[in-house]
Design a protein around this motif. Sequence first.
Motif, PDB file in Angstrom:
ATOM      1  N   UNK A 105      -6.162   9.176   1.917  1.00 27.76           N
ATOM      2  CA  UNK A 105      -6.932  10.150   2.717  1.00 27.76           C
ATOM      3  C   UNK A 105      -6.121  10.589   3.923  1.00 27.76           C
ATOM      4  N   UNK A 106      -5.524   9.609   4.604  1.00 26.44           N
ATOM      5  CA  UNK A 106      -4.726   9.943   5.797  1.00 26.44           C
ATOM      6  C   UNK A 106      -3.555  10.861   5.439  1.00 26.44           C
ATOM      7  N   UNK A 107      -3.022  10.684   4.223  1.00 24.11           N
ATOM      8  CA  UNK A 107      -1.899  11.535   3.806  1.00 24.11           C
ATOM      9  C   UNK A 107      -2.377  12.892   3.293  1.00 24.11           C
ATOM     10  N   UNK A 108      -3.695  13.064   3.228  1.00 25.57           N
ATOM     11  CA  UNK A 108      -4.248  14.363   2.811  1.00 25.57           C
ATOM     12  C   UNK A 108      -4.165  14.625   1.319  1.00 25.57           C
ATOM     13  N   UNK A 109      -3.955  13.574   0.514  1.00 27.04           N
ATOM     14  CA  UNK A 109      -3.791  13.808  -0.934  1.00 27.04           C
ATOM     15  C   UNK A 109      -4.880  13.114  -1.767  1.00 27.04           C
ATOM     16  N   UNK A 110      -5.864  12.496  -1.086  1.00 28.79           N
ATOM     17  CA  UNK A 110      -6.862  11.723  -1.823  1.00 28.79           C
ATOM     18  C   UNK A 110      -7.541  12.525  -2.936  1.00 28.79           C
ATOM     19  N   UNK A 111      -7.873  13.781  -2.624  1.00 23.62           N
ATOM     20  CA  UNK A 111      -8.669  14.559  -3.589  1.00 23.62           C
ATOM     21  C   UNK A 111      -7.831  15.160  -4.707  1.00 23.62           C
ATOM     22  N   UNK A 112      -6.543  14.912  -4.673  1.00 20.56           N
ATOM     23  CA  UNK A 112      -5.685  15.495  -5.715  1.00 20.56           C
ATOM     24  C   UNK A 112      -5.609  14.623  -6.967  1.00 20.56           C
ATOM     25  N   UNK A 113      -6.244  13.465  -6.925  1.00 20.50           N
ATOM     26  CA  UNK A 113      -6.168  12.576  -8.098  1.00 20.50           C
ATOM     27  C   UNK A 113      -7.454  11.755  -8.230  1.00 20.50           C
ATOM     28  N   UNK A 114      -7.685  11.265  -9.442  1.00 16.47           N
ATOM     29  CA  UNK A 114      -8.784  10.325  -9.644  1.00 16.47           C
ATOM     30  C   UNK A 114      -8.233   8.926  -9.402  1.00 16.47           C
ATOM     31  N   UNK A 132       0.829  -1.211   0.000  1.00 11.63           N
ATOM     32  CA  UNK A 132       0.000   0.000   0.000  1.00 11.63           C
ATOM     33  C   UNK A 132       0.868   1.267   0.000  1.00 11.63           C
ATOM     34  N   UNK A 133       1.938   1.238   0.808  1.00 10.35           N
ATOM     35  CA  UNK A 133       2.786   2.453   0.921  1.00 10.35           C
ATOM     36  C   UNK A 133       3.417   2.808  -0.425  1.00 10.35           C
ATOM     37  N   UNK A 134       3.675   1.796  -1.258  1.00  9.11           N
ATOM     38  CA  UNK A 134       4.325   2.091  -2.549  1.00  9.11           C
ATOM     39  C   UNK A 134       3.421   2.973  -3.410  1.00  9.11           C
ATOM     40  N   UNK A 135       2.103   2.696  -3.365  1.00  7.99           N
ATOM     41  CA  UNK A 135       1.163   3.538  -4.132  1.00  7.99           C
ATOM     42  C   UNK A 135       1.152   4.958  -3.558  1.00  7.99           C
ATOM     43  N   UNK A 136       1.076   5.023  -2.229  1.00 12.48           N
ATOM     44  CA  UNK A 136       0.979   6.338  -1.585  1.00 12.48           C
ATOM     45  C   UNK A 136       2.272   7.124  -1.822  1.00 12.48           C
ATOM     46  N   UNK A 137       3.419   6.463  -1.639  1.00 15.45           N
ATOM     47  CA  UNK A 137       4.692   7.163  -1.843  1.00 15.45           C
ATOM     48  C   UNK A 137       4.835   7.639  -3.290  1.00 15.45           C
ATOM     49  N   UNK A 138       4.434   6.777  -4.230  1.00 14.70           N
ATOM     50  CA  UNK A 138       4.525   7.178  -5.650  1.00 14.70           C
ATOM     51  C   UNK A 138       3.596   8.356  -5.916  1.00 14.70           C
ATOM     52  N   UNK A 139       2.433   8.351  -5.266  1.00 16.56           N
ATOM     53  CA  UNK A 139       1.488   9.463  -5.467  1.00 16.56           C
ATOM     54  C   UNK A 139       2.052  10.755  -4.881  1.00 16.56           C
ATOM     55  N   UNK A 140       2.680  10.645  -3.722  1.00 15.95           N
ATOM     56  CA  UNK A 140       3.273  11.846  -3.098  1.00 15.95           C
ATOM     57  C   UNK A 140       4.402  12.374  -3.989  1.00 15.95           C
ATOM     58  N   UNK A 141       5.237  11.442  -4.467  1.00 13.33           N
ATOM     59  CA  UNK A 141       6.410  11.859  -5.240  1.00 13.33           C
ATOM     60  C   UNK A 141       6.044  12.402  -6.633  1.00 13.33           C
ATOM     61  N   UNK A 194      -5.483   1.341   0.310  1.00 16.56           N
ATOM     62  CA  UNK A 194      -4.662   2.383  -0.332  1.00 16.56           C
ATOM     63  C   UNK A 194      -5.435   3.710  -0.329  1.00 16.56           C
ATOM     64  N   UNK A 195      -6.723   3.627  -0.665  1.00 19.89           N
ATOM     65  CA  UNK A 195      -7.528   4.866  -0.690  1.00 19.89           C
ATOM     66  C   UNK A 195      -7.568   5.493   0.706  1.00 19.89           C
ATOM     67  N   UNK A 196      -7.728   4.673   1.736  1.00 18.09           N
ATOM     68  CA  UNK A 196      -7.723   5.219   3.104  1.00 18.09           C
ATOM     69  C   UNK A 196      -6.384   5.867   3.435  1.00 18.09           C
ATOM     70  N   UNK A 197      -5.290   5.224   2.993  1.00 15.22           N
ATOM     71  CA  UNK A 197      -3.964   5.811   3.253  1.00 15.22           C
ATOM     72  C   UNK A 197      -3.784   7.135   2.509  1.00 15.22           C
TER      73      UNK A 197
END
Length: 215
Positions: free
Chosen positions: A165-174, A129-138, A160-163
């Motif tokens: 949200x927790x990272x505060x970036x959910x709404x920045x992408x589809x 899950x973190x790999x998706x979130x980290x790639x999205x942040x980066x 992954x979707x919950x993570x």
Amino acid sequence: MNIDFERISELITKGQIEQLQEQTNQAIETGTEPAILLNKGLLPGMDKVGQLWRNGDMFMPEVLRSAKAMSKAMDILRPHLSKDDMGSAGKMVLGTVAGDLHDIGKDLAGMMFEGAGYEVLNIGIDQPNEAFVNAAIEHKPDVLGMSALLTTTMPRMGEVINSLKESGIRDEMAVIIGGAPVTKEFADEIGADLYAPNAGSAVELTKQYFAQNNS
Ligand code: B1M
């Protein structure tokens, strides 16, 4: 020169790599629009492969060979496709969720997005899950795509979707999800924006989504 699109589709379903490369090169050299070659020759060929497989008329080694043929043809097409104005391009992070090794459908979806001018960062199979979130942040993608082929790995998509949200970036992408056991109901349940039943529809649905949400 008249291009025989049916023959090109057939070369995909039969997994005849060298002949397909020849025909693809010839079509490009004689001025066939890459998008037309993709939509009338290559994609219908892969659709047929999916159909034959679903009906039990084709087996795994043959499907893998067809996918390889598609991929080789796409290698020829890709530089030409990127020159085309095929729609609103953006950035995509794409992967198969943790515990899941299936990548054929994911890669097909990736090819479709690339074909539509997206820059696709394919992070691979069995991605935590973190790999998706980290790639999205980066990479700050416009679209995050997840694929799952096993009922046991589908829940990772919601995590992954919950993570995100927790990272505060959910709404920045589809977020778009797909894979044989995935359904629209499941996508709604976990809060994904889009569910694509097949790789072909994924780009179209994404374009519609952005057209509706940016207006
Ligand atoms: Co697996 N496998 N497999 N397998 N495998 C399935 C999925 C299964 C349905 C077969 C069955 O039992 N009938 C079953 C899952 C059952 C379930 O959970 N409901 C299964 C199983 C059980 C397993 C193992 C557990 C088997 C075992 O070891 N006992 C094991 C698990 C390994 C793991 O992942 N941890 C396993 C292993 C494998 C292989 C490695 C041998 C191989 C994968 C090779 C590879 O991907 N490189 C494999 C294969 C090939 C299959 C089947 C036969 C075919 C999958 C495929 O590539 N289809 C599959 C049976 C089936 O689906 N009929 C099966 C073609 C591909 C084009 O379709 O991926 O659905 P698909 O993609 C579609 C759409 O779903 C959509 O677009 C594509 C079409 O355009 N799509 C997206 C997919 N992702 C998308 C993402 C998007 C948008 C659309 O946007 C992001």
